[in-house]
Write a protein that holds these residues in place. Structure first.
Motif, PDB file in Angstrom:
ATOM      1  N   ARG A  58       9.841 -40.871   2.811  1.00  0.00           N
ATOM      2  CA  ARG A  58      11.150 -40.704   2.172  1.00  0.00           C
ATOM      3  C   ARG A  58      11.216 -41.634   0.952  1.00  0.00           C
ATOM      4  O   ARG A  58      11.429 -42.832   1.088  1.00  0.00           O
ATOM      5  CB  ARG A  58      12.258 -41.034   3.166  1.00  0.00           C
ATOM      6  CG  ARG A  58      12.296 -40.092   4.359  1.00  0.00           C
ATOM      7  CD  ARG A  58      12.899 -40.724   5.598  1.00  0.00           C
ATOM      8  NE  ARG A  58      14.250 -41.227   5.417  1.00  0.00           N
ATOM      9  CZ  ARG A  58      15.355 -40.545   5.720  1.00  0.00           C
ATOM     10  NH1 ARG A  58      15.264 -39.311   6.243  1.00  0.00           N
ATOM     11  NH2 ARG A  58      16.555 -41.074   5.545  1.00  0.00           N
ATOM     12  N   GLU A 158      20.990 -40.849   1.804  1.00  0.00           N
ATOM     13  CA  GLU A 158      20.438 -40.528   3.121  1.00  0.00           C
ATOM     14  C   GLU A 158      20.505 -39.034   3.410  1.00  0.00           C
ATOM     15  O   GLU A 158      19.579 -38.460   3.997  1.00  0.00           O
ATOM     16  CB  GLU A 158      21.188 -41.319   4.193  1.00  0.00           C
ATOM     17  CG  GLU A 158      20.884 -42.816   4.136  1.00  0.00           C
ATOM     18  CD  GLU A 158      21.759 -43.620   5.072  1.00  0.00           C
ATOM     19  OE1 GLU A 158      22.842 -43.132   5.450  1.00  0.00           O
ATOM     20  OE2 GLU A 158      21.355 -44.748   5.424  1.00  0.00           O
ATOM     21  N   THR A 159      21.590 -38.398   2.981  1.00  0.00           N
ATOM     22  CA  THR A 159      21.710 -36.949   3.176  1.00  0.00           C
ATOM     23  C   THR A 159      20.605 -36.208   2.443  1.00  0.00           C
ATOM     24  O   THR A 159      19.981 -35.283   2.991  1.00  0.00           O
ATOM     25  CB  THR A 159      23.087 -36.459   2.694  1.00  0.00           C
ATOM     26  OG1 THR A 159      24.101 -37.090   3.466  1.00  0.00           O
ATOM     27  CG2 THR A 159      23.206 -34.951   2.833  1.00  0.00           C
ATOM     28  N   ASP A 162      17.260 -36.827   4.185  1.00  0.00           N
ATOM     29  CA  ASP A 162      17.167 -36.058   5.435  1.00  0.00           C
ATOM     30  C   ASP A 162      16.782 -34.604   5.176  1.00  0.00           C
ATOM     31  O   ASP A 162      16.188 -33.949   6.044  1.00  0.00           O
ATOM     32  CB  ASP A 162      18.500 -36.095   6.183  1.00  0.00           C
ATOM     33  CG  ASP A 162      18.795 -37.462   6.793  1.00  0.00           C
ATOM     34  OD1 ASP A 162      17.858 -38.267   6.911  1.00  0.00           O
ATOM     35  OD2 ASP A 162      19.969 -37.722   7.133  1.00  0.00           O
ATOM     36  N   ARG A 163      17.098 -34.112   3.986  1.00  0.00           N
ATOM     37  CA  ARG A 163      16.793 -32.719   3.644  1.00  0.00           C
ATOM     38  C   ARG A 163      15.510 -32.585   2.827  1.00  0.00           C
ATOM     39  O   ARG A 163      15.228 -31.514   2.284  1.00  0.00           O
ATOM     40  CB  ARG A 163      17.974 -32.109   2.904  1.00  0.00           C
ATOM     41  CG  ARG A 163      19.230 -32.049   3.767  1.00  0.00           C
ATOM     42  CD  ARG A 163      20.355 -31.313   3.115  1.00  0.00           C
ATOM     43  NE  ARG A 163      21.532 -31.245   3.998  1.00  0.00           N
ATOM     44  CZ  ARG A 163      22.643 -30.576   3.729  1.00  0.00           C
ATOM     45  NH1 ARG A 163      22.748 -29.903   2.596  1.00  0.00           N
ATOM     46  NH2 ARG A 163      23.652 -30.576   4.572  1.00  0.00           N
TER      47      ARG A 163
END
Length: 288
Positions: A58, A158-159, A162-163
């Motif tokens: 990430r 973070e969103t 996460d995707r």
């Protein structure tokens, strides 16, 4: 240099433990300096970032853009004012900062990442209230609309992570409640605070030097690892000096915020990010 099939296989096998270690972890990269000015280095950095993202790491890319801001100010005939060696940011300069950082540079970076096959989304610190700031008030020096971060709302980042997206963040911040100003934030400082808010596994600064050197004239005097407890004495004795001090202090800020590892690596070396992430060779300076 041409590598044999066996050499290629060995390099991949040696990288495998690092793939496993960092898959699913967050890495915040502060991008700037020569790596931002050279098109060849810029492409290499974006290739590295896309590869990291592809193997499940990430990645958050935080960027500055001082040279581009300087060039734009010069084009419009805006004279820069400095106070104790630091740029004073008035309202007109702040408009240019926001235009260059959040407009041109941010979208240029996103575009290159997309061309390299990555999934990138550009943000400024204003978007989603990601960065909130107040006017910098240090040592009684008035720098205008230069701010210090008072809060990081990492939810939007973070969103996106996460995707599977790569967030690309420019360091323009929104004032606190009741303050409608936008503030120019030092990109190194902002990146360290974003890394802390995201509980990143690594904070990496791409710089214009090999790392911390015992002798700034000799790259062979690179200090590969520093314990944070040793930093004050190294500053006092001049081993860490000049422009390296704020970079090291940003690493300390990230460590204080819970980031286990902070790195200062040479952005002038192609694919330095990959070498740092996926080999036991280690480049630059690691602060732990």
């Amino acid at each position: 240099m041409t590598l044999s099939n066996a050499d290629w296989a060995l390099a991949l096998v040696q990288a495998l433990p690092y793939f496993r270690e960092y898959a699913g972890k967050t890495v915040v990269v502060k991008y700037g300096g020569n790596a931002m000015l050279s098109e060849e280095l810029k492409t290499a950095v974006m290739e590295d970032v896309v590869l990291l993202n592809t193997v499940g790491i990430r990645v958050v890319l935080v960027h500055g853009g001082g040279p581009e801001i300087n060039a734009t100010l010069e084009k419009i005939g805006k004279e820069s004012t400095f106070v104790n060696g630091l740029r004073y940011t008035d309202a007109e300069t702040m408009e240019v900062v926001q235009m260059v950082l959040s407009g041109k540079l941010n979208k240029d970076i996103v575009g290159i990442l997309l061309q390299q096959g990555g999934r990138a989304v550009g943000l400024s610190g204003v978007d989603g209230g990601l960065l909130r700031a107040k006017k910098r008030d240090k040592d009684g020096v008035d720098l205008g609309l230069v701010g210090e971060v008072t809060g990081v709302n990492a939810g939007i980042v973070e969103t996106l992570l996460d995707r599977g997206f790569i967030p690309v963040i420019s360091t323009v911040a929104l004032g606190e409640d009741g303050d409608a100003n936008r503030y120019n934030i030092n990109a190194d400082t902002a990146a360290a605070q974003i890394a802390s808010a995201l509980r990143a596994e690594k904070f990496v600064q791409l710089t214009n030097v090999p790392g911390v050197l015992r002798d700034t004239r000799d790259p062979d005097t690179l200090i590969k690892q520093i314990a944070r407890e040793a930093v004050p004495s190294m500053i006092a004795t001049g081993v860490i000096s000049s422009g390296m001090i704020p970079k090291v202090e940003c690493c300390l800020e990230a460590l204080k915020g819970g980031v286990p590892r902070a790195h200062i690596i040479d952005g002038r070396m192609k694919h330095s990010l990959l070498v740092e992430m996926f080999s036991d060779r280690g480049i630059g300076t690691l602060i732990v």
